[in-house]
Structure formats: C-alpha cells, structure tokens
Design a protein around this motif. Sequence first.
Motif, PDB file in Angstrom:
ATOM      1  N   PRO A 184     -15.435  21.590 -13.180  1.00  0.00           N
ATOM      2  CA  PRO A 184     -14.915  22.863 -13.704  1.00  0.00           C
ATOM      3  C   PRO A 184     -15.541  24.067 -13.008  1.00  0.00           C
ATOM      4  O   PRO A 184     -14.870  25.086 -12.798  1.00  0.00           O
ATOM      5  N   LEU A 185     -16.815  23.952 -12.634  1.00  0.00           N
ATOM      6  CA  LEU A 185     -17.470  25.080 -11.968  1.00  0.00           C
ATOM      7  C   LEU A 185     -16.873  25.321 -10.592  1.00  0.00           C
ATOM      8  O   LEU A 185     -16.638  26.455 -10.191  1.00  0.00           O
ATOM      9  N   THR A 186     -16.614  24.196  -9.863  1.00  0.00           N
ATOM     10  CA  THR A 186     -16.047  24.375  -8.519  1.00  0.00           C
ATOM     11  C   THR A 186     -14.577  24.754  -8.585  1.00  0.00           C
ATOM     12  O   THR A 186     -14.025  25.298  -7.642  1.00  0.00           O
ATOM     13  N   LEU A 187     -13.943  24.447  -9.710  1.00  0.00           N
ATOM     14  CA  LEU A 187     -12.522  24.734  -9.848  1.00  0.00           C
ATOM     15  C   LEU A 187     -12.290  26.212 -10.164  1.00  0.00           C
ATOM     16  O   LEU A 187     -11.185  26.724 -10.006  1.00  0.00           O
ATOM     17  N   GLY A 188     -13.310  26.897 -10.630  1.00  0.00           N
ATOM     18  CA  GLY A 188     -13.185  28.320 -10.884  1.00  0.00           C
ATOM     19  C   GLY A 188     -12.582  28.671 -12.230  1.00  0.00           C
ATOM     20  O   GLY A 188     -11.896  29.676 -12.362  1.00  0.00           O
ATOM     21  N   GLY A 189     -12.786  27.824 -13.227  1.00  0.00           N
ATOM     22  CA  GLY A 189     -12.441  28.206 -14.590  1.00  0.00           C
ATOM     23  C   GLY A 189     -10.966  28.271 -14.919  1.00  0.00           C
ATOM     24  O   GLY A 189     -10.541  29.023 -15.787  1.00  0.00           O
ATOM     25  N   ASN A 190     -10.138  27.503 -14.234  1.00  0.00           N
ATOM     26  CA  ASN A 190      -8.714  27.457 -14.576  1.00  0.00           C
ATOM     27  C   ASN A 190      -8.503  26.315 -15.565  1.00  0.00           C
ATOM     28  O   ASN A 190      -8.463  25.155 -15.192  1.00  0.00           O
ATOM     29  N   SER A 191      -8.370  26.629 -16.866  1.00  0.00           N
ATOM     30  CA  SER A 191      -8.452  25.571 -17.868  1.00  0.00           C
ATOM     31  C   SER A 191      -7.197  24.685 -17.897  1.00  0.00           C
ATOM     32  O   SER A 191      -7.280  23.517 -18.252  1.00  0.00           O
ATOM     33  N   ASP A 192      -6.021  25.213 -17.512  1.00  0.00           N
ATOM     34  CA  ASP A 192      -4.826  24.364 -17.479  1.00  0.00           C
ATOM     35  C   ASP A 192      -4.970  23.267 -16.430  1.00  0.00           C
ATOM     36  O   ASP A 192      -4.707  22.090 -16.683  1.00  0.00           O
ATOM     37  N   GLN A 193      -5.383  23.716 -15.244  1.00  0.00           N
ATOM     38  CA  GLN A 193      -5.600  22.763 -14.168  1.00  0.00           C
ATOM     39  C   GLN A 193      -6.635  21.724 -14.568  1.00  0.00           C
ATOM     40  O   GLN A 193      -6.472  20.537 -14.312  1.00  0.00           O
ATOM     41  N   LEU A 194      -7.683  22.211 -15.230  1.00  0.00           N
ATOM     42  CA  LEU A 194      -8.784  21.337 -15.605  1.00  0.00           C
ATOM     43  C   LEU A 194      -8.314  20.256 -16.569  1.00  0.00           C
ATOM     44  O   LEU A 194      -8.626  19.076 -16.408  1.00  0.00           O
ATOM     45  N   ALA A 195      -7.524  20.653 -17.589  1.00  0.00           N
ATOM     46  CA  ALA A 195      -7.059  19.690 -18.574  1.00  0.00           C
ATOM     47  C   ALA A 195      -6.217  18.607 -17.904  1.00  0.00           C
ATOM     48  O   ALA A 195      -6.255  17.439 -18.289  1.00  0.00           O
ATOM     49  N   GLU A 196      -5.477  19.020 -16.870  1.00  0.00           N
ATOM     50  CA  GLU A 196      -4.604  18.066 -16.204  1.00  0.00           C
ATOM     51  C   GLU A 196      -5.398  16.974 -15.481  1.00  0.00           C
ATOM     52  O   GLU A 196      -4.984  15.819 -15.444  1.00  0.00           O
ATOM     53  N   ILE A 197      -6.527  17.369 -14.880  1.00  0.00           N
ATOM     54  CA  ILE A 197      -7.271  16.391 -14.091  1.00  0.00           C
ATOM     55  C   ILE A 197      -8.504  15.863 -14.827  1.00  0.00           C
ATOM     56  O   ILE A 197      -9.299  15.122 -14.244  1.00  0.00           O
ATOM     57  N   SER A 198      -8.655  16.198 -16.113  1.00  0.00           N
ATOM     58  CA  SER A 198      -9.893  15.820 -16.802  1.00  0.00           C
ATOM     59  C   SER A 198     -10.103  14.310 -16.814  1.00  0.00           C
ATOM     60  O   SER A 198     -11.227  13.833 -16.626  1.00  0.00           O
ATOM     61  N   GLY A 199      -9.010  13.547 -17.012  1.00  0.00           N
ATOM     62  CA  GLY A 199      -9.148  12.089 -17.014  1.00  0.00           C
ATOM     63  C   GLY A 199      -9.653  11.575 -15.687  1.00  0.00           C
ATOM     64  O   GLY A 199     -10.534  10.710 -15.623  1.00  0.00           O
ATOM     65  N   ALA A 200      -9.107  12.148 -14.616  1.00  0.00           N
ATOM     66  CA  ALA A 200      -9.511  11.716 -13.270  1.00  0.00           C
ATOM     67  C   ALA A 200     -10.962  12.063 -12.997  1.00  0.00           C
ATOM     68  O   ALA A 200     -11.698  11.280 -12.392  1.00  0.00           O
ATOM     69  N   ILE A 201     -11.397  13.253 -13.474  1.00  0.00           N
ATOM     70  CA  ILE A 201     -12.795  13.651 -13.258  1.00  0.00           C
ATOM     71  C   ILE A 201     -13.732  12.621 -13.869  1.00  0.00           C
ATOM     72  O   ILE A 201     -14.707  12.201 -13.260  1.00  0.00           O
ATOM     73  N   LEU A 202     -13.394  12.200 -15.093  1.00  0.00           N
ATOM     74  CA  LEU A 202     -14.275  11.239 -15.756  1.00  0.00           C
ATOM     75  C   LEU A 202     -14.278   9.903 -15.027  1.00  0.00           C
ATOM     76  O   LEU A 202     -15.305   9.231 -14.949  1.00  0.00           O
ATOM     77  N   TRP A 203     -13.110   9.512 -14.476  1.00  0.00           N
ATOM     78  CA  TRP A 203     -13.088   8.257 -13.698  1.00  0.00           C
ATOM     79  C   TRP A 203     -14.013   8.365 -12.493  1.00  0.00           C
ATOM     80  O   TRP A 203     -14.780   7.442 -12.198  1.00  0.00           O
ATOM     81  N   ILE A 204     -13.928   9.491 -11.784  1.00  0.00           N
ATOM     82  CA  ILE A 204     -14.767   9.661 -10.591  1.00  0.00           C
ATOM     83  C   ILE A 204     -16.238   9.668 -10.976  1.00  0.00           C
ATOM     84  O   ILE A 204     -17.076   9.012 -10.348  1.00  0.00           O
ATOM     85  N   ALA A 205     -16.552  10.395 -12.058  1.00  0.00           N
ATOM     86  CA  ALA A 205     -17.949  10.468 -12.488  1.00  0.00           C
ATOM     87  C   ALA A 205     -18.456   9.081 -12.868  1.00  0.00           C
ATOM     88  O   ALA A 205     -19.592   8.706 -12.553  1.00  0.00           O
TER      89      ALA A 205
END
Lengths: 225, 243
Positions: free
Chosen positions: A42-63
């Motif tokens: 989210p920090l590197t994405l620059g605080g765009n919460s719509d975009q973030l919600a869309e990729i949140s599942g993928a972020i957790l997979w990568i983490a």
Amino acid sequence: MREASAQPLRAAFKQALQEAWAGGAGSFLPAAFFAGAALLVPLTLGGNSDQLAEISGAILWIALALASLVTMERLFQSDLEDGTLELWASLEGIPLAQIALVKTLAHWLVSGLPLVLFSPVLGFMLGLSPELMPKAALSYGLGGLSFFLWGGLGASLTAGIRRGGLLIALIALPFYVPTAIFGALVLASPMQTPPEFYFLAASTLFALALAPFGMGAALRLAVST
Amino acid sequence: MLTYLANPHRFMKASSFAVPISFLAAAILIGFSIWQGLYIVPPEAVQGDSARILFVHVPAAWISMAAYMAMAGASFVWFVWRHELADIAAACIAPIGAAYTLICLATGSIWGRPTWGTWWQWDDARMVSVLILLFMYCGIMALRAALPVRQQAARACAILAMLGVINIPLIKFSVDWFTSLHQEASIIRMDGPAMSPEFLYPLLIGASGHVLLCAGLVMTAMRSDIFLRQIARQRRALLSQSI
C-alpha cells in the motif's frame, strides 16, 4: 529387522518446534515479516484504496510465498552441521523422507500457520472484502502448506550450501506456480467453494505425496558427502 | 546402441564423426528451411510476412521442451545406473535447452507484437509455461554451479530434474486454466495437421535441422567436458609423479 519406533519422529517434531522458539521471537518473526512485506505494497502504491482492495488477495499470496522462503534456509542446515541428520540417516526402519516430512510440517506449524491466522487482520487493513475472508484464510492454509513443502525440497537440496537462500527461491519457484494460480483464482471467483478450490487442495496433496521423497533423497545425499 | 556408447572412449570415437556430420546436415536443413521461409513461401493470408518467423520460433519451442525431457531422461539414467556419461549429458543439455527456451520466448515476443499488438500477454498459457520452463532450467543450472563436488551436484540436479518432470503436467494444467489467446496447437492434432503443406514441409525440415544442431552442440559440450576431465586426471598424475 527391529520394530521401528516413532520416537525419532516425535523427537524431530519437537526439535523443529524448539528451533523456532530458540531464535527468541518464535513464530512472531515470520509473522512480522509477512506483515512487513504485505504492508509495503500500500505504501508503494500511493494510497489508492480501490486499487489496493482489488489486489489485496494477491498481496497476501506474495507475502506468504516470500515468508515461506525466507525461513527455509536453516531448516536442514543446522541438522547437517551438528550431525543430527547423520544420526537420522543411520536409523533403521524410519526413512529420511518421513523425518523430512515431520520437520517440514512442524516448521509450517510455527512459521506458516501463524501467517494464516494473521491474514484476516492484514486482509482488513488491505481492504479485502469480509465475505472473502474465510475462503481466503482456508486457501492460504492449504497453499501455504504446499509452499512450505516445495520450499523444504529447495532447503534439502541446498542444505550443504552456505548462503543458499536465493537458490532455494529459484528452485522452488516453478513448483509454486500451480498453487499460486489456483490460489489466486479461488479468491477471484464469486463462489464460496469454486472448482479451483479443489484444484488448490489437489496441488497441496500432490506436494504432500511427492516432496517428502525428494527431500529424503536430497538429505541422504547431503549426509553422504 | 546407447549402452554401447555409454563407454566414454567409444563415445569420443563415435562423436568425433557424429559432430561434424550433424553440424553439416543441420546447416543444410536449417539453411533450406530459412531460404524457403524467407523467399519461397508466400506471405501468410492473415498475418502477412510476419508469419515467416515461425520457421525459427516453432523449432525452438519444440526443442526447448524436448531438451528438458532429454535432460530429465539423462538424469534418470544417471540416478539409476550411475553412467558417468549420462550426468555429463544432463549437465551439457541444460544451458543449450535454456538458450532454445530464450530464443523461443524472444521470437514469440517479436512475432506477437505485430500480430496480437503486444509483446507479452500473461493470459496466454503457452507463454507462461515456456517462461516457467526457463526458470526450471535456471534453477537446475544454478544448483549445479553452487555444489562444488561433481557427484553431489549430479545427484542433486538429477533429483530436481526428475521432480520437475513430474510437476510439468500440473504446471501445464494450472497455466491452461487461464483463458488462452494463443492459437490452438495446429500440427499435432487428431485429425492431421491444420497447416498448409507449403508451410509444413519447410518447417519440419527446419525442425529436424535444429534437432541435429542441438545434438551437435550437446555432443561438442560433452566432448569438451570429457577432455577437461582427462586434462585434470593427467595433471594429477603428473603431480603425484613429481612428488
């Protein structure tokens, strides 16, 4: 041949648990890494919460994949160095594959399961929708197990190599692919238990059936040289 | 015949003839297919001249996969029968197979740009699987490079290559689950090739040329490996004499 006892298996299991706690931070360390890796996005994405919600599942997979890889390097290395592995290899009746499986499962229990339990919290922070949460946590559990098994294969192949961490990642990456794909598709599907979920479970079972033998052969090799 | 050639001396003798022959034949066959592809074959009905790249792209794709299977087969032979030559073969196939995989990816990208309007497409199953294949080659090469003892490296790489082969169907299946933008396989099909013969024959001739080229390269690499070992052995013998 003498009747094999389960005692060495229990000992290996306990030893793996103790090793995790001996570092001081125990299972908090991988969990903290998991959180750190996930929250960097989210920090590197620059605080765009719509975009973030869309990729949140993928972020957790990568983490999850990253967290499973960084904890792998020492899984069998310390056993090789202090001779424990040699002792295990000399046991009659208990194949090394079983020991490796038990160690990996114990390792998943201390480094993988906490991440799963932690994922709803992170999911909320990343804007993952709440109705996805049970399904997501379940697939992180299943997928994480397969990540740890294949990562364990990488760890056993590189047990004799100093600083083999990056090599583990390169070796395990192709094996992570099916899990990552099905895992992502489970979260993308609107159904509660989509067909991809069963394929995810199947890929984990596949890893469970195959990886221990690879680990056993690799550890046998590490001991013999 | 393979057991006959498993002896390094016989292999060296046979390959000293086989290498120049396969290079010469490869040059003729590949030259013929490229000449056909560039000058004789008419422009493709839909894609125009850009389809001519298939005479490089398709053989590279086939060989990238065939080389992996060959490497895994050699690993299996080494793992079971401990034929020294099988490990040398497995070690030498890896970089050549990786190079063909890279050529396949590069030409595919170059072809994709004018025809699909994109260099790379994550939706496409075959692109992604070939990329994963490249990573598998890289993993095996890196593992071999990291292990200092030859026997140890050979066994570790054999384990990894064999597990990789078992894993390939699952990877393929999972990647196929994505919707595919790529055209369906058009040569090996139940009802015969869908490609018109004027494209097909130069392609098959070029592919057999690339098989020979690949075989020639692998044999050359194996020969140089065996020579290096002989030098090392002789050096050791000389050293022990002087002491």
